[in-house]
Design an enzyme around this catalytic site. Structure first.
Site, PDB file in Angstrom:
ATOM      1  N   ASP A  72     -23.132  67.950  43.731  1.00  9.54           N
ATOM      2  CA  ASP A  72     -22.348  68.795  42.830  1.00  9.54           C
ATOM      3  C   ASP A  72     -23.232  69.765  42.052  1.00  9.54           C
ATOM      4  O   ASP A  72     -23.428  69.639  40.844  1.00  9.54           O
ATOM      5  CB  ASP A  72     -21.520  67.921  41.881  1.00  9.54           C
ATOM      6  CG  ASP A  72     -20.409  68.702  41.190  1.00  9.54           C
ATOM      7  OD1 ASP A  72     -20.141  69.840  41.607  1.00  9.54           O
ATOM      8  OD2 ASP A  72     -19.807  68.150  40.243  1.00  9.54           O
ATOM      9  N   HIS A 100     -18.331  72.111  42.092  1.00 16.37           N
ATOM     10  CA  HIS A 100     -16.870  72.093  42.011  1.00 16.37           C
ATOM     11  C   HIS A 100     -16.313  73.224  41.155  1.00 16.37           C
ATOM     12  O   HIS A 100     -15.099  73.424  41.101  1.00 16.37           O
ATOM     13  CB  HIS A 100     -16.357  70.727  41.518  1.00 16.37           C
ATOM     14  CG  HIS A 100     -16.569  70.458  40.059  1.00 16.37           C
ATOM     15  ND1 HIS A 100     -17.668  69.804  39.558  1.00 16.37           N
ATOM     16  CD2 HIS A 100     -15.803  70.748  38.983  1.00 16.37           C
ATOM     17  CE1 HIS A 100     -17.571  69.691  38.252  1.00 16.37           C
ATOM     18  NE2 HIS A 100     -16.434  70.261  37.866  1.00 16.37           N
ATOM     19  N   GLN A 116     -13.248  68.519  29.664  1.00 15.08           N
ATOM     20  CA  GLN A 116     -12.774  69.628  30.482  1.00 15.08           C
ATOM     21  C   GLN A 116     -13.251  70.962  29.902  1.00 15.08           C
ATOM     22  O   GLN A 116     -13.141  71.208  28.712  1.00 15.08           O
ATOM     23  CB  GLN A 116     -11.240  69.622  30.582  1.00 15.08           C
ATOM     24  CG  GLN A 116     -10.693  68.692  31.653  1.00 15.08           C
ATOM     25  CD  GLN A 116     -10.881  67.230  31.297  1.00 15.08           C
ATOM     26  OE1 GLN A 116     -10.611  66.826  30.177  1.00 15.08           O
ATOM     27  NE2 GLN A 116     -11.334  66.436  32.245  1.00 15.08           N
ATOM     28  N   GLY A 117     -13.783  71.816  30.772  1.00 16.64           N
ATOM     29  CA  GLY A 117     -14.343  73.083  30.342  1.00 16.64           C
ATOM     30  C   GLY A 117     -15.853  73.056  30.184  1.00 16.64           C
ATOM     31  O   GLY A 117     -16.479  74.094  30.053  1.00 16.64           O
ATOM     32  N   ASP A 118     -16.438  71.843  30.209  1.00 19.75           N
ATOM     33  CA  ASP A 118     -17.889  71.716  30.112  1.00 19.75           C
ATOM     34  C   ASP A 118     -18.549  71.634  31.481  1.00 19.75           C
ATOM     35  O   ASP A 118     -19.783  71.679  31.588  1.00 19.75           O
ATOM     36  CB  ASP A 118     -18.270  70.469  29.312  1.00 19.75           C
ATOM     37  CG  ASP A 118     -17.974  70.614  27.830  1.00 19.75           C
ATOM     38  OD1 ASP A 118     -18.192  71.711  27.293  1.00 19.75           O
ATOM     39  OD2 ASP A 118     -17.518  69.636  27.214  1.00 19.75           O
ATOM     40  N   SER A 119     -17.763  71.485  32.552  1.00 18.79           N
ATOM     41  CA  SER A 119     -18.319  71.349  33.897  1.00 18.79           C
ATOM     42  C   SER A 119     -19.381  72.396  34.187  1.00 18.79           C
ATOM     43  O   SER A 119     -19.227  73.568  33.846  1.00 18.79           O
ATOM     44  CB  SER A 119     -17.205  71.496  34.940  1.00 18.79           C
ATOM     45  OG  SER A 119     -16.556  70.280  35.173  1.00 18.79           O
TER      46      SER A 119
END
Length: 265
Positions: A122, A77, A209-212
């Protein structure tokens, strides 16, 4: 696929925040530029320089791990599609993103898991234009033997839900959460074969958020680091009874290896 799944992917978000009760919910928007980065681990502590030398920061607002000298493993993603791509910059070799000793390399190709449609599958590989030979790689689990116990997560993602960009790499430990408990927490939205959950029932420590795309890892039988998960999604960040949901690397290990071989990695 439930709307919450799309809503709370752990990519960096453009912060159009709305207060809902005691929670701050960020409107969903996958980052495509440096301006959108909200890079950190909630409840984490600073990582030491060189502690996790295979950690990668990606310019679209995601994390990753150095799978081979010329390939970065991240989340599907985080990328748009399979094909040539020279727009991504990978930053490696530092905990401080502004360090003068950082290594920066552009991408030249992206491979996104062919089955990815927003739910499951993913994972993705980003090929670097120039191999990074001065840093070690992070091996991936190819059996379920290490899909349990206590895991380590690290990243430059938000330190709180809806948080701002962070400069330094943080780390934290999170315990395995069994599939039945995670399914109950998420109302049946987990794909048990493809996803692995980790976190505390009390909350407080989590990826955000931002660690994906960043790795979840632990020590193997030889005391070497091994990657068991890829940061994928969750309900907010560090909320009680909502553990982080990670791509279960062991399930996709053969597919990742095959794709890597096709990319010259």
């Amino acid at each position: 696929m439930a709307p919450w799944r799309r809503f709370l992917r752990r990519t960096a978000v453009a912060l159009a925040a709305v207060t809902v009760g005691s929670f701050v919910v960020a409107a969903p928007a996958v980052a495509q530029s440096e301006a959108d980065v909200t890079p950190q681990v909630v409840g984490g502590t600073p990582a030491a320089q060189g502690e996790f030398p295979w950690m990668v920061r990606l310019s679209m607002g995601c994390g990753g791990s150095l799978y081979s000298p010329n390939l970065v493993l991240t989340a599907a993603h985080c990328v748009g599609r399979t094909g040539s791509n020279t727009s991504i910059t990978a930053t490696l070799g530092v905990v401080d993103l502004q360090s003068s000793s950082r290594i920066t390399v552009r991408s030249n190709y992206v491979y996104r898991a062919p089955g990815y449609n927003g739910s499951g599958d993913d994972w993705a590989l980003i090929r670097l234009a120039t191999p990074v030979t001065t840093l070690p790689t992070l091996k991936i689990a190819n059996t379920t033997a290490y899909d349990n116990g206590m895991f380590t997560v690290a990243g430059w993602g938000a330190a709180r839900e809806g948080g701002a960009q962070q400069r330094y790499l943080l780390k934290a430990q999170v315990p395995f959460v069994d599939d039945a408990t995670c399914q109950s927490n998420y109302g049946g939205d987990i794909i048990p074969a493809e996803e692995i959950c980790a976190g505390y029932a009390s909350g407080g420590t989590d990826t955000c958020q931002g660690d994906s795309g960043g790795p979840m890892f632990r020590r193997d039988a030889a005391n070497a680091w091994i990657q068991v998960g890829i940061v994928s999604w969750g309900n907010g960040c560090a909320r009680p009874n909502y553990p982080g949901v990670y791509t279960q690397v062991s399930y996709f290990a053969s597919a990742i290896a095959s794709a890597a071989a096709s990319l010259g990695g």
